[in-house]
Design an enzyme around this catalytic site. Sequence first.
Site, short mmCIF file in Angstrom:
data_model
loop_
_atom_site.label_atom_id
_atom_site.label_comp_id
_atom_site.label_asym_id
_atom_site.label_seq_id
_atom_site.Cartn_x
_atom_site.Cartn_y
_atom_site.Cartn_z
N ASP A 1 0.86 -1.17 0.00
CA ASP A 1 0.00 0.00 0.00
C ASP A 1 0.91 1.23 0.00
O ASP A 1 2.10 1.12 0.32
CB ASP A 1 -0.89 -0.04 1.25
CG ASP A 1 -1.70 1.23 1.45
OD1 ASP A 1 -2.41 1.61 0.51
OD2 ASP A 1 -1.61 1.82 2.54
N ASP B 1 -0.18 5.10 0.91
CA ASP B 1 -0.41 6.09 1.97
C ASP B 1 -0.33 5.46 3.35
O ASP B 1 -1.01 4.48 3.66
CB ASP B 1 -1.79 6.74 1.80
CG ASP B 1 -1.87 7.61 0.57
OD1 ASP B 1 -0.90 8.35 0.30
OD2 ASP B 1 -2.90 7.56 -0.13
#
Length: 303
Positions: free
Chosen positions: A42, A44
């Site tokens: 991922d 953020d």
Amino acid sequence: MEQYRVESAKCRKAIISNPVELEKKKIAIKAAGPSKLQVIADFDMTLTKYWVDGKRGQSTHALLKQENAEYDLKRREVHDYYYPLEICPTIPVDEKTKLMEEWWEKTHALLVEGGLTYAAIRNSVANSVIDFRDYVIQLFETLEKNGVPVLIFSAGLADIIEEVMRQKLKKKFKNIEVVSNRMVFDDNGNLTGFRGKTIHVLNKNEHALEMAAPIHEKLGSSDVPDDSGASAVRNRTNVLLLGDHIGDLGMSDGLDFENRISIAFLNDNVEEWMETYKQAFDIVLPNDASMREVVDLVHELFS
């Protein structure tokens, strides 16, 4: 929350719920070698910091300023309508999927209609509160050296993520692909549309490889035959998965993996969420930790 931020420098010890099972996975991955490994991450608050110089780090969605106040407000209103639907536990998945598609498509349409330019993206990133975790560059360098692809999965905008990488890392990595929504700009840098199908929070997984546009032309060396993209990634059946939410475990859905080591960055509400994260992930790194533990693990797998 403030307590964990203050103590983060001395409270970075990795939490491992099942050391025996983790050791088995490490042995299997090490025996198979780097050619069978891929990293799925991922972006953020996983690759990036939760806190930046004492301020709450921004997501790539939050940092974008359209340089058109009217359309910035319209996007905020769309967000405020759909976000409660995203987190509502009683809406069936198929219905929620349609709602998420609506949300993303409306937002993308507003970006086009509001005249977003690439210059605005550059300025938004330059003025943002966002930075990579310490040791991210070392992680990417080690993976690149060993020919291991890194897939950054995001329901956001690939162009913003790549601009963050250009400005903050100041270095290109040939083994990294951003699997996300990609913009199309005209010769003057004006946004004209989006390429490929929409990737949103409920389809951000290996299936998105077929939806991403373009698929990364080469995963690894530029000298390898064109067996890359979705098929090449699927041949790498050992996975190192990095996320900050329980839902990030779904990023490997669609991949028939043999071994997966999952690592969570538990950035906030540590006491409240620790037990849940321990049950879900192989390794939990609390308190907005650096990437040092991950770098050490990768070195161990390649030793």
